[in-house]
Design an enzyme around this catalytic site. Structure first.
Site, PDB file in Angstrom:
ATOM      1  N   ASP A  37       0.792  -1.411   0.083  1.00 56.10           N
ATOM      2  CA  ASP A  37       0.081   0.051   0.114  1.00 56.10           C
ATOM      3  C   ASP A  37       0.978   1.339  -0.064  1.00 56.10           C
ATOM      4  OD1 ASP A  37      -3.299   0.315   1.081  1.00 56.10           O
ATOM      5  OD2 ASP A  37      -1.768   2.186   1.061  1.00 56.10           O
ATOM      6  N   ILE A  38       0.440   2.058  -0.995  1.00 60.04           N
ATOM      7  CA  ILE A  38       1.437   3.452  -1.101  1.00 60.04           C
ATOM      8  C   ILE A  38       1.248   4.245   0.498  1.00 60.04           C
ATOM      9  CG2 ILE A  38      -0.584   4.880  -1.990  1.00 60.04           C
ATOM     10  CD1 ILE A  38       1.468   5.675  -4.070  1.00 60.04           C
ATOM     11  N   ASN A  97     -12.731  -3.699   2.274  1.00 60.60           N
ATOM     12  CA  ASN A  97     -13.586  -2.789   2.411  1.00 60.60           C
ATOM     13  C   ASN A  97     -14.704  -2.787   1.012  1.00 60.60           C
ATOM     14  OD1 ASN A  97     -12.375  -1.666   4.775  1.00 60.60           O
ATOM     15  ND2 ASN A  97     -10.940  -0.442   3.444  1.00 60.60           N
ATOM     16  N   GLU A 105     -12.139   3.068  -1.206  1.00 63.63           N
ATOM     17  CA  GLU A 105     -11.480   4.158  -1.913  1.00 63.63           C
ATOM     18  C   GLU A 105     -11.267   3.815  -3.217  1.00 63.63           C
ATOM     19  OE1 GLU A 105      -8.349   6.008   0.004  1.00 63.63           O
ATOM     20  OE2 GLU A 105      -9.540   6.131   2.127  1.00 63.63           O
ATOM     21  N   VAL A 106     -10.887   2.906  -3.704  1.00 63.50           N
ATOM     22  CA  VAL A 106     -10.587   2.455  -4.955  1.00 63.50           C
ATOM     23  C   VAL A 106     -11.458   1.254  -5.256  1.00 63.50           C
ATOM     24  CG1 VAL A 106      -8.861   1.288  -6.450  1.00 63.50           C
ATOM     25  CG2 VAL A 106      -7.948   2.875  -4.564  1.00 63.50           C
ATOM     26  N   HIS A 110      -9.765  -5.483  -3.633  1.00 60.23           N
ATOM     27  CA  HIS A 110      -8.581  -5.602  -2.964  1.00 60.23           C
ATOM     28  C   HIS A 110      -8.441  -6.143  -1.625  1.00 60.23           C
ATOM     29  CE1 HIS A 110      -9.687  -1.284  -2.401  1.00 60.23           C
ATOM     30  NE2 HIS A 110      -9.016  -1.361  -1.546  1.00 60.23           N
ATOM     31  N   HIS A 112      -6.609  -6.143   1.903  1.00 65.26           N
ATOM     32  CA  HIS A 112      -5.600  -5.660   2.634  1.00 65.26           C
ATOM     33  C   HIS A 112      -4.945  -6.483   3.473  1.00 65.26           C
ATOM     34  CE1 HIS A 112      -6.558  -1.179   1.731  1.00 65.26           C
ATOM     35  NE2 HIS A 112      -7.754  -1.783   1.727  1.00 65.26           N
TER      36      HIS A 112
HETATM   37  P1  AMP Z   1      -9.489   0.990   0.143  1.00 68.59           P
HETATM   38  O1  AMP Z   1      -9.834   2.153   1.149  1.00 68.59           O
HETATM   39  O2  AMP Z   1      -9.955  -0.254   0.951  1.00 68.59           O
HETATM   40  O3  AMP Z   1     -10.268   1.234  -1.210  1.00 68.59           O
HETATM   41  O4  AMP Z   1      -8.155   1.211   0.082  1.00 68.59           O
HETATM   42  C1  AMP Z   1      -7.436   1.733  -1.151  1.00 68.59           C
HETATM   43  C2  AMP Z   1      -6.114   1.553  -0.648  1.00 68.59           C
HETATM   44  O5  AMP Z   1      -5.107   1.793  -1.806  1.00 68.59           O
HETATM   45  C3  AMP Z   1      -5.577   2.745   0.261  1.00 68.59           C
HETATM   46  O6  AMP Z   1      -4.981   2.095   1.556  1.00 68.59           O
HETATM   47  C4  AMP Z   1      -4.704   3.416  -0.355  1.00 68.59           C
HETATM   48  O7  AMP Z   1      -3.519   3.823   0.396  1.00 68.59           O
HETATM   49  C5  AMP Z   1      -4.104   2.431  -1.436  1.00 68.59           C
HETATM   50  N1  AMP Z   1      -3.676   2.980  -2.769  1.00 68.59           N
HETATM   51  C6  AMP Z   1      -4.149   4.156  -3.612  1.00 68.59           C
HETATM   52  N2  AMP Z   1      -3.214   4.204  -4.711  1.00 68.59           N
HETATM   53  C7  AMP Z   1      -2.139   3.291  -4.546  1.00 68.59           C
HETATM   54  C8  AMP Z   1      -1.173   3.180  -5.491  1.00 68.59           C
HETATM   55  N3  AMP Z   1      -0.955   3.823  -6.653  1.00 68.59           N
HETATM   56  N4  AMP Z   1      -0.148   2.087  -5.095  1.00 68.59           N
HETATM   57  C9  AMP Z   1      -0.410   1.373  -3.834  1.00 68.59           C
HETATM   58  N5  AMP Z   1      -1.523   1.757  -3.099  1.00 68.59           N
HETATM   59  C10 AMP Z   1      -2.535   2.495  -3.413  1.00 68.59           C
END
Ligand code: AMP
Ligand code: ZN
Length: 128
Positions: A37-38, A97, A105-106, A110, A112
């Site tokens: 995770d970034i 999530n 958020e994405v 995914h 975690h």
């Molecule tokens: P979620 O809130 O479960 O959708 O988690 C999305 C996660 O993706 C967050 O923890 C972000 O920090 C992570 N994230 C967003 N962009 C990137 C990226 N380019 N590379 C790695 N992790 C990312």
């Protein structure tokens, strides 16, 4: 030849899966990828991501059972390889999530995996 996996052209995780955006990868095979995770919320924080664009757990159907089974078997293996201490004193947290109320958020599924010694610097959502 196998058909290309469904993808969303605007999706960052589809781009990472296709190698079009950089990531700190720790695993890749034909179906899934794992990368850090970034913005880590624990000393060890990576994600397992299907290469296929599945938006969330809300879109799961029977054909996703084997893929999710593979992810759930791979998660503890990678957690230990990445330095999470052994169960039960150590361990890790696995989180998916889903949707806005679920803190997603994405919009590309995914899983975690978070671990490492407590206290963790950041929570994961306001209630955790
Ligand atoms: P979620 O809130 O479960 O959708 O988690 C999305 C996660 O993706 C967050 O923890 C972000 O920090 C992570 N994230 C967003 N962009 C990137 C990226 N380019 N590379 C790695 N992790 C990312
Ligand atoms: Zn995607």
């Amino acid at each position: 030849m196998t058909a290309p996996l469904p993808r969303d052209p605007g999706c960052i995780f589809c781009k990472i899966a296709a190698g079009e955006l950089p990531a700190r990868k720790i695993h890749e095979d034909d179906e899934l990828i794992a990368f850090y995770d970034i913005a880590p919320k624990a000393p060890i924080h990576f994600m397992l991501v299907p290469k296929e664009h599945i938006p969330s757990t809300a879109q799961f159907g029977p054909r996703h059972a084997a893929l999710m089974g593979r992810i759930m078997l791979l998660a503890p293996k990678l957690a230990q390889e990445q330095g999470c201490a052994p169960y039960p004193e150590g361990g890790w947290r696995i989180i998916i999530n889903t949707g806005r109320h679920g803190g997603q958020e994405v919009p590309h599924l995914h899983v975690h995996v978070l671990g490492g010694p407590r206290p963790w610097k950041w929570g994961f959502g306001p209630e955790l």
